[in-house]
Design a protein around this motif. Structure first.
Motif, mmCIF file in Angstrom:
data_model
loop_
_atom_site.group_PDB
_atom_site.id
_atom_site.type_symbol
_atom_site.label_atom_id
_atom_site.label_comp_id
_atom_site.label_asym_id
_atom_site.label_seq_id
_atom_site.Cartn_x
_atom_site.Cartn_y
_atom_site.Cartn_z
ATOM 1 N N LEU A 57 0.836 -1.204 0.000
ATOM 2 C CA LEU A 57 0.000 0.000 0.000
ATOM 3 C C LEU A 57 0.872 1.255 0.000
ATOM 4 O O LEU A 57 2.054 1.219 0.316
ATOM 5 C CB LEU A 57 -0.910 0.007 1.234
ATOM 6 C CG LEU A 57 -1.829 -1.202 1.393
ATOM 7 C CD1 LEU A 57 -2.527 -1.160 2.748
ATOM 8 C CD2 LEU A 57 -2.853 -1.257 0.267
ATOM 9 N N ARG A 58 0.232 2.360 -0.322
ATOM 10 C CA ARG A 58 0.925 3.626 -0.504
ATOM 11 C C ARG A 58 1.829 4.016 0.675
ATOM 12 O O ARG A 58 2.959 4.444 0.489
ATOM 13 C CB ARG A 58 -0.123 4.716 -0.702
ATOM 14 C CG ARG A 58 0.467 6.045 -1.039
ATOM 15 C CD ARG A 58 -0.592 7.125 -1.119
ATOM 16 N NE ARG A 58 -1.751 6.741 -1.921
ATOM 17 C CZ ARG A 58 -2.656 7.595 -2.389
ATOM 18 N NH1 ARG A 58 -2.526 8.884 -2.146
ATOM 19 N NH2 ARG A 58 -3.693 7.169 -3.085
ATOM 20 N N ASP A 59 1.289 3.851 1.884
ATOM 21 C CA ASP A 59 2.013 4.391 3.026
ATOM 22 C C ASP A 59 3.223 3.559 3.436
ATOM 23 O O ASP A 59 3.900 3.889 4.405
ATOM 24 C CB ASP A 59 1.038 4.596 4.186
ATOM 25 C CG ASP A 59 -0.030 5.607 3.790
ATOM 26 O OD1 ASP A 59 0.274 6.803 3.800
ATOM 27 O OD2 ASP A 59 -1.145 5.191 3.391
ATOM 28 N N GLN A 60 3.497 2.485 2.694
ATOM 29 C CA GLN A 60 4.715 1.706 2.951
ATOM 30 C C GLN A 60 5.799 1.977 1.915
ATOM 31 O O GLN A 60 6.927 1.521 2.082
ATOM 32 C CB GLN A 60 4.411 0.200 2.880
ATOM 33 C CG GLN A 60 3.383 -0.296 3.849
ATOM 34 C CD GLN A 60 2.631 -1.463 3.236
ATOM 35 O OE1 GLN A 60 1.531 -1.321 2.729
ATOM 36 N NE2 GLN A 60 3.236 -2.627 3.251
#
Ligand code: SF4
Lengths: 553, 171
Positions: free
Chosen positions: B109-112
């Protein structure tokens, strides 16, 4: 005080913007609650019984008056006018609105405060001795190392998704005020035979469902190697810590299942592989010096040991009572460390109102070089008070309700929020604490009893550290009713021990009676008036207490 | 599922070959670790490019002897909460000097993204198209880094040292 530089400020601001974006995506539905949950936890936001709870870090317990004023502002503007200081040098606000959180964070970031990693399965706020830098006999200020660890663990690309939460505590004094033995990693700064400073590293301490006292994994790690050694521990844990069962995921379980020797060998092997590699974390003297240089200390005056003002005030028994348990020796002559009790009679432990915070910030400016400390006992401290100012300070503190003379006494209770706020709770903690402070409101009796720490947790997660309370109270549920297990003989200091169960759990209405009975038994059993409660329990064991307390029940 | 490689959305030339399917002689393929370890010598020497999907609980030592013959190592995030592959990634890059494509797969996901990039990943099988599109912006969220990894970004401690040097060098 540690002064943030441009880099530290930039990172905090970037974190605020990242979180603003994450909240926006949650509110628009782009992120599911499951996805968002982890993201908000990484920034200290819990969903509690009634609202979101927001936990803010106070690294190693040091605050400036400007920062404290800003916390007051957040309490007023975004919450209900008060905050709750926790056992891990954090402050919590219980009624925050999700949509307003980014702005609250932005306001805090302006004064160098953040909420990074105050919850979630990552490395948490680094805690230390609240008397760091002012305690007599300290090896050196442990906050230098706390700050190095704080920076190293902040947004770590490898260790932001650990099996479970991970807590560091650091002490540099012979008397451990940071409770390092109940942390995932405890660090004790000391000197080796060659006169070099380094750390005894402890690992695998922790409370909760399966409590353990930390074990020494390495007796001496040189300061320059601290980060690489810590990285080796974290890497072993990240790979082998259990992820199949939340109750077995803390490092203490891994250490316990492997045994400390095998675990230590795994870490040692890993460390030898990486300590000198390209990306080694070896700190050179200049780097350590750079961090050290950003901690500033007050320009102390040369003052007499016992000023006239203090001699005069000694005639006032009320002042003397407060002084005896709130004022401690400072490393500089003529100065004192003043602990401020956040445990007024009948009040919830650890709470402070916005008005108190503002008033205290003013007093810190006037009497303590603008500095405030936060301790794991949920009390505050002014670390640099000239002794001649003590009487005036006492008067001023009394006016704002921060001069309750019960520091370290039976009514100086540590308690978690419990069923009043926490969605995990089995039972209430705060009302038990409030009732106990009323029972022991008589200061003469409290003085007679002497040092006695009561810790209360509303469930087995042990946020109130009940296992290591001299008297520990744990809320459990029995057939839908609140019951409490009571332990005695625990302690969190350098001789840390887990308390032993004194008898069957008792219902809510009987807790205060049982505690009173335990205290009475102690008064009858102690060898001398200065034998502390924990020492009597240690000498006699639980049995004589059990007999007296449960004989008539 | 979009693939982001070297910062851009691209097509994936690699085909996943199931454990019971026949391995083609040519073409770029991804194999499971079990399949690969069944005959690593032959599989790592086939004509086409070969990649291996390595689970996050399997010791890297079994893979290390073949690293320089592999085109892709794909590490797995069964859920985004499970961070074991970050350690594997750093070990592959920093200890075992793996220089091929290092792919993040699973719940990516984006936040990783930035954590993954810093750990040494350079390609990403991204779960949501919107996240893949936001890749370039997302990895620019931060300009300050506190810890050294093999990605070469300078740490705050080192930048401070440089700053001090230039301050004391200038008149
Ligand atoms: S001990 Fe339990 S009830 Fe108390 S704050 Fe922690 S989780 Fe909540």
């Amino acid at each position: 005080m540690y002064a943030y530089d441009e880099l530290d400020r930039t990172l905090i601001n970037e974190r605020v913007e990242e979180f603003r974006d994450q909240v926006k995506r949650r509110l628009s539905g782009e992120l599911t609650e499951d996805e968002f949950k982890m993201l908000r936890l990484q920034n200290g936001v819990y969903l509690q019984l009634h609202a979101y709870m927001f936990r803010i870090a106070i690294p190693y317990g040091t605050l400036s008056s400007e920062q404290l004023r800003r916390l007051a502002h957040v309490a007023r503007r975004y919450d209900r006018g008060y905050g709750h200081f926790t056992t891990r040098q954090n402050i919590q606000f219980n009624w925050i609105k999700l949509a307003e959180l980014p702005d609250a964070l932005g306001d805090l970031a302006e004064v160098g405060i953040h909420a990074m990693q105050t919850s979630g399965n990552n490395t948490r706020n680094v805690t230390s001795d609240q008397w760091a830098g002012v305690a007599p006999g300290e090896i050196e200020d442990p906050r230098i190392w706390s700050e190095l660890i704080r920076q190293y663990t902040t947004l770590h690309p490898e260790f932001s998704f650990l099996p479970r939460k991970f807590k560091f505590a650091i002490t540099a004094s012979p008397h451990d005020r940071a409770a390092i033995k109940i942390h995932d990693i405890g660090l004790r700064l000391h000197r080796n035979a060659e006169g070099e400073t380094g750390f005894e590293v402890l690992v695998g301490g922790g409370l909760g469902r399966t409590p353990f006292i930390g074990k020494t994994i390495k007796p001496f790690v040189h300061g320059r190697d601290l980060l690489s050694y810590v990285e080796a521990i974290l890497r072993v844990y990240n790979q082998y810590g259990r992820r199949d069962n939340i109750y077995k995921a803390r490092i203490k379980i891994l250490v316990h299942e492997l045994g400390i020797d095998k675990f230590a060998k795994e870490v040692e092997d890993e460390w030898q592989e990486m300590r000198d590699s390209d990306t080694a974390l070896t700190l050179d003297d200049a780097m350590i010096e750079d961090i050290r240089s950003r901690f500033t200390y007050p320009a102390y005056e040369k003052l007499p040991h016992t000023p006239e003002e203090l001699k005069k005030a000694a005639h006032d028994p009320l002042f003397e009572r407060w002084r005896k348990n709130s004022v401690s020796t400072h490393k500089v002559q003529g100065y004192a460390i003043v602990t401020l009790s956040l445990k007024p009679v009948g009040g919830p432990p650890g709470d402070a109102t916005a008005d108190q915070m503002d008033a205290l910030a003013d007093l810190a400016d006037k009497y303590s070089f603008g500095e405030i400390r936060v301790g794991h006992e949920q009390n505050l401290a002014l670390p640099h008070v000239a002794k001649r100012d003590l009487p005036a300070l006492w008067n001023a503190l009394d006016k704002i309700g921060l001069a309750t003379p019960n520091v370290n006494l039976v009514s100086d209770i540590i308690a978690c929020p419990g069923l009043d706020y926490c969605s995990l709770a089995n039972a209430r903690s705060i009302p038990i604490a409030q009732e106990l402070t009323r029972r022991f409101a008589n200061h003469e009796t409290a003085d007679l009893i002497g040092r006695l720490h009561i810790n209360i947790s509303g469930c087995i997660n042990a946020c109130g550290h009940h296992h290591v309370g001299h008297i520990g109270i744990l809320g459990v549920e029995k057939n839908g009713e609140e019951f409490y297990q009571i332990t005695i003989g625990g302690r969190a200091d350098e001789n840390a021990e887990l308390g032993a169960l004194i008898g069957p759990a008792v219902p809510y209405g009987e807790v205060a009676d049982v505690v009173e009975d335990i205290v009475e038994a102690y008064l009858a059993l102690r060898a001398r008036p200065d034998e502390l409660f924990v020492d009597t329990v240690k000498r006699l064991g639980v049995e004589p207490f059990r007999e007296r307390v449960y004989a008539t029940r | 599922m979009p693939l982001v490689k070297d910062g851009k959305i691209t097509g994936d030339e690699f085909i996943h070959v199931a454990d019971d399917a026949e391995v083609p002689g040519g073409g770029a393929i991804l194999l499971s670790s079990t399949r690969f370890l069944g005959d690593p010598e032959a599989l790592s020497r086939r004509a086409g490019k070969t990649g291996v999907i390595w689970p996050n609980n399997r010791d890297l030592d079994d893979l290390v002897p073949y690293l320089d013959r592999l085109a892709v190592v794909a590490l797995v995030f069964p859920t985004f909460r499970d961070g074991r592959a970050y350690s594997q990634a750093r070990l592959l890059r920093e200890r075992h000097n793996y220089r091929g494509e290092l792919r993040a797969t699973g719940q990516v996901l984006r936040d990783q993204f930035l954590f993954m990039l810093r750990a040494g990943f350079d390609s990403f099988e991204v779960k949501k198209p919107a996240d893949a599109e936001a890749f370039a912006i997302t990895v620019k969220r931060y300009s300050v880094f506190y810890q050294p990894t093999g990605d070469g970004r300078m740490t705050a401690l080192h930048r401070r040292m440089m700053l001090r040097h230039s301050e004391s060098a200038s008149p």
